[in-house]
Scaffold this active site. Sequence first.
Site, short mmCIF file in Angstrom:
data_model
loop_
_atom_site.label_atom_id
_atom_site.label_comp_id
_atom_site.label_asym_id
_atom_site.label_seq_id
_atom_site.Cartn_x
_atom_site.Cartn_y
_atom_site.Cartn_z
CB SER A 144 -0.84 0.07 1.27
OG SER A 144 -1.71 -0.99 1.36
CG HIS A 165 -2.00 -0.75 -4.46
ND1 HIS A 165 -2.46 0.53 -4.26
CD2 HIS A 165 -2.26 -1.41 -3.30
CE1 HIS A 165 -2.95 0.64 -3.04
NE2 HIS A 165 -2.84 -0.52 -2.44
CD GLU A 177 -2.98 3.16 -7.07
OE1 GLU A 177 -3.42 4.32 -7.06
OE2 GLU A 177 -2.33 2.68 -6.11
CG ASN A 215 -3.38 3.70 -0.38
OD1 ASN A 215 -4.60 3.78 -0.35
ND2 ASN A 215 -2.74 2.55 -0.29
C1 ZOZ Z 1 -8.36 4.07 4.16
C2 ZOZ Z 1 -7.03 4.77 3.91
C3 ZOZ Z 1 -5.86 3.91 4.06
C4 ZOZ Z 1 -5.81 2.79 3.08
C5 ZOZ Z 1 -4.54 2.02 3.10
C6 ZOZ Z 1 -4.56 0.59 2.69
C7 ZOZ Z 1 -5.63 0.22 1.67
C8 ZOZ Z 1 -5.12 0.22 0.28
O1 ZOZ Z 1 -3.93 0.10 0.00
C9 ZOZ Z 1 -6.09 0.37 -0.84
C10 ZOZ Z 1 -7.52 0.10 -0.53
O2 ZOZ Z 1 -8.01 -0.97 -0.71
S1 ZOZ Z 1 -8.41 1.40 0.06
C11 ZOZ Z 1 -10.02 0.75 0.25
C12 ZOZ Z 1 -10.78 0.72 -1.05
N1 ZOZ Z 1 -12.08 0.17 -0.81
C13 ZOZ Z 1 -13.16 0.93 -0.60
O3 ZOZ Z 1 -13.09 2.14 -0.63
C14 ZOZ Z 1 -14.42 0.18 -0.32
C15 ZOZ Z 1 -15.56 1.09 -0.07
N2 ZOZ Z 1 -16.78 0.31 0.12
C16 ZOZ Z 1 -17.51 -0.18 -0.93
O4 ZOZ Z 1 -17.18 0.01 -2.10
C17 ZOZ Z 1 -18.75 -0.96 -0.58
O5 ZOZ Z 1 -19.12 -0.61 0.72
C18 ZOZ Z 1 -18.56 -2.51 -0.67
C19 ZOZ Z 1 -18.36 -2.92 -2.14
C20 ZOZ Z 1 -17.38 -2.99 0.16
C21 ZOZ Z 1 -19.77 -3.22 -0.13
O6 ZOZ Z 1 -20.91 -2.71 -0.71
P1 ZOZ Z 1 -22.18 -2.32 0.14
O7 ZOZ Z 1 -21.74 -1.34 1.15
O8 ZOZ Z 1 -23.26 -1.93 -0.79
O9 ZOZ Z 1 -22.56 -3.63 0.93
P2 ZOZ Z 1 -23.16 -4.99 0.44
O10 ZOZ Z 1 -24.64 -4.86 0.21
O11 ZOZ Z 1 -22.70 -5.96 1.48
O12 ZOZ Z 1 -22.44 -5.35 -0.93
C22 ZOZ Z 1 -22.84 -4.87 -2.21
C23 ZOZ Z 1 -22.56 -5.91 -3.23
O13 ZOZ Z 1 -21.21 -6.27 -3.23
C24 ZOZ Z 1 -21.03 -7.68 -3.04
N3 ZOZ Z 1 -19.83 -7.92 -2.24
C25 ZOZ Z 1 -19.37 -7.16 -1.24
N4 ZOZ Z 1 -18.23 -7.67 -0.75
C26 ZOZ Z 1 -17.97 -8.77 -1.49
C27 ZOZ Z 1 -16.94 -9.73 -1.48
N5 ZOZ Z 1 -15.92 -9.66 -0.61
N6 ZOZ Z 1 -16.98 -10.72 -2.37
C28 ZOZ Z 1 -17.99 -10.82 -3.24
N7 ZOZ Z 1 -19.01 -9.94 -3.31
C29 ZOZ Z 1 -19.00 -8.95 -2.45
C30 ZOZ Z 1 -22.29 -8.11 -2.33
O14 ZOZ Z 1 -22.59 -9.44 -2.56
C31 ZOZ Z 1 -23.34 -7.18 -2.92
O15 ZOZ Z 1 -23.82 -7.66 -4.15
P3 ZOZ Z 1 -25.32 -7.42 -4.56
O16 ZOZ Z 1 -26.11 -8.14 -3.55
O17 ZOZ Z 1 -25.42 -7.98 -5.92
O18 ZOZ Z 1 -25.53 -5.95 -4.54
N1 NAI Z 2 -6.12 -4.24 3.70
C1 NAI Z 2 -6.26 -3.51 2.61
O1 NAI Z 2 -7.29 -2.88 2.40
C2 NAI Z 2 -5.16 -3.45 1.61
C3 NAI Z 2 -3.90 -3.93 1.91
N2 NAI Z 2 -2.91 -3.87 0.96
C4 NAI Z 2 -1.59 -4.41 1.25
O2 NAI Z 2 -1.66 -5.81 1.08
C5 NAI Z 2 -0.78 -6.45 2.02
C6 NAI Z 2 -1.56 -7.44 2.87
O3 NAI Z 2 -2.61 -6.77 3.53
P1 NAI Z 2 -3.85 -7.57 4.13
O4 NAI Z 2 -4.24 -8.67 3.23
O5 NAI Z 2 -4.84 -6.57 4.52
O6 NAI Z 2 -3.18 -8.19 5.45
P2 NAI Z 2 -3.69 -9.40 6.34
O7 NAI Z 2 -3.16 -9.16 7.70
O8 NAI Z 2 -5.13 -9.65 6.15
O9 NAI Z 2 -2.93 -10.66 5.68
C7 NAI Z 2 -1.54 -10.82 5.66
C8 NAI Z 2 -1.25 -12.32 5.54
O10 NAI Z 2 0.13 -12.50 5.27
C9 NAI Z 2 0.55 -13.65 6.00
N3 NAI Z 2 2.01 -13.61 6.15
C10 NAI Z 2 2.74 -12.80 6.93
N4 NAI Z 2 4.06 -13.07 6.76
C11 NAI Z 2 4.14 -14.07 5.84
C12 NAI Z 2 5.22 -14.79 5.26
N5 NAI Z 2 6.48 -14.53 5.57
N6 NAI Z 2 4.93 -15.74 4.34
C13 NAI Z 2 3.65 -16.01 4.00
N7 NAI Z 2 2.59 -15.36 4.53
C14 NAI Z 2 2.83 -14.41 5.43
C15 NAI Z 2 -0.21 -13.56 7.31
O11 NAI Z 2 -0.26 -14.80 7.96
C16 NAI Z 2 -1.58 -13.09 6.81
O12 NAI Z 2 -2.44 -14.16 6.51
C17 NAI Z 2 -0.09 -5.33 2.81
O13 NAI Z 2 1.11 -5.01 2.17
C18 NAI Z 2 -1.09 -4.18 2.67
O14 NAI Z 2 -0.49 -2.92 2.79
C19 NAI Z 2 -3.13 -3.35 -0.30
C20 NAI Z 2 -4.37 -2.91 -0.65
C21 NAI Z 2 -5.48 -2.88 0.29
#
Ligand code: ZOZ
Ligand code: NAI
Length: 313
Positions: A144, A165, A177, A215
């Site tokens: 990230s 990413h 990304e 990010n």
């Molecule tokens: C924060 C700053 C620091 C970040 C640093 C680390 C992070 C990173 O490096 C980068 C990141 O990932 S940042 C995070 C990016 N993600 C977001 O912003 C997610 C925001 N949330 C959403 O899009 C929806 O709430 C979401 C899609 C999650 C869920 O939607 P809803 O809120 O409408 O809730 P649901 O009704 O439960 O779901 C809607 C539809 O989506 C399907 N679904 C949800 N999760 C699923 C999953 N895991 N697998 C499969 N399907 C999934 C769900 O079934 C539903 O489908 P429909 O019933 O057909 O609508």
């Molecule tokens: N959580 C998020 O929303 C996002 C996270 N990332 C990045 O993805 C990476 C993983 O994040 P998450 O999946 O959230 O973490 P997590 O904590 O859910 O999973 C990490 C996994 O790595 C395993 N692990 C640790 N050391 C290991 C090793 N030496 N060999 C094999 N497995 C090992 C752990 O047992 C754990 O299952 C981090 O670099 C994070 O910054 C990127 C995008 C979104």
Amino acid sequence: MAFFTRQLCRHFSSSAVRNVVIKNVTIIGGGQMGAGIAQVAATTGHSVTLVDTSDDILKTAVKGIEGSLKRVVKKKFADKPEAGEEFIQKVLRNVSTSTDSGSAAQRSDLVLEAIVENLKIKQDIFHQLDKVAPEHTIFASNTSSLPITDIASTTSRLDRFGGLHFFNPVPMMKLVEVVATSATSKETFDSLLNFSKVLGKTPVSCKDSPGFIVNRLLVPYLVEAVRLHERGHGSKEDVDIAMKLGAGHPMGPFELADYVGLDTIKFIIDGWSAKDPSNPLFAPIEMLNKLVAEGKLGKKTGEGFYKYKRLIK
Ligand SMILES: CCCCCCCC(=O)CC(=O)SCCNC(=O)CCNC(=O)[C@H](O)C(C)(C)COP(=O)(O)OP(=O)(O)OC[C@H]1O[C@@H](n2cnc3c(N)ncnc32)[C@H](O)[C@@H]1OP(=O)(O)O
Ligand SMILES: NC(=O)C1=CN([C@@H]2O[C@H](COP(=O)(O)OP(=O)(O)OC[C@H]3O[C@@H](n4cnc5c(N)ncnc54)[C@H](O)[C@@H]3O)[C@@H](O)[C@H]2O)C=CC1
């Protein structure tokens, strides 16, 4: 100069490696991100080996993939439950698991790492795998916040190393990304770009700069939300409602922080603060640090800023 020459040699020594069509994928880390990427890669016909440190963690990861596939199938095969079950089993057959990253890497076109956000641990794993992975194998990190250049520095395949990413939840989020360092070859970058498209994602091209695009914008927003709350300027609930209804975000910042994982957010902030100590944006956040110290890491542990009845996995 010697360093520069060494980089050039490495670059040219592998120039015979052309665009790699990625079929066999090893994903290191079966947590939220690794399991999500494995699911999407397996769904699009790739042969995936998911690696983690224990069989128990891997079992949980595969269960999580199955649960997520059930959500997909519920919609996609609403009137055909049997076809839906067949689809799930077909995808799951594309996923194998292992605790031995070395032997998995030996059979891979791509090794994608999604383990804890810690530079040393990521460097160590790639250093080991570099010795055993085939010449053509591309390495990529899902980090990230860490520079891809730093993660790649312990390997001898700088031209075959990039960033991929993904976003959480991987099955739903369309963006990837794709990050090129100054040493990433065009062939490697194109292979990663193409792989992202084959997964059904929309790739954007990023420089190897802190936080890439998303990010770099999202983390300052998130930390300011927590500080606003710490100053007593709004409750968590009101901040979340405000950003959902006033700015159209699907989740408020506290919900999103819990969803991402507070440990990951702390790793990012601490890492950036160490590199840029005078930047007030990345100064310690008391509330976040306290929750992490208490093991309240968000949805994945059942409690973070909020409490959750159902765990993610
Ligand atoms: C924060 C700053 C620091 C970040 C640093 C680390 C992070 C990173 O490096 C980068 C990141 O990932 S940042 C995070 C990016 N993600 C977001 O912003 C997610 C925001 N949330 C959403 O899009 C929806 O709430 C979401 C899609 C999650 C869920 O939607 P809803 O809120 O409408 O809730 P649901 O009704 O439960 O779901 C809607 C539809 O989506 C399907 N679904 C949800 N999760 C699923 C999953 N895991 N697998 C499969 N399907 C999934 C769900 O079934 C539903 O489908 P429909 O019933 O057909 O609508
Ligand atoms: N959580 C998020 O929303 C996002 C996270 N990332 C990045 O993805 C990476 C993983 O994040 P998450 O999946 O959230 O973490 P997590 O904590 O859910 O999973 C990490 C996994 O790595 C395993 N692990 C640790 N050391 C290991 C090793 N030496 N060999 C094999 N497995 C090992 C752990 O047992 C754990 O299952 C981090 O670099 C994070 O910054 C990127 C995008 C979104």
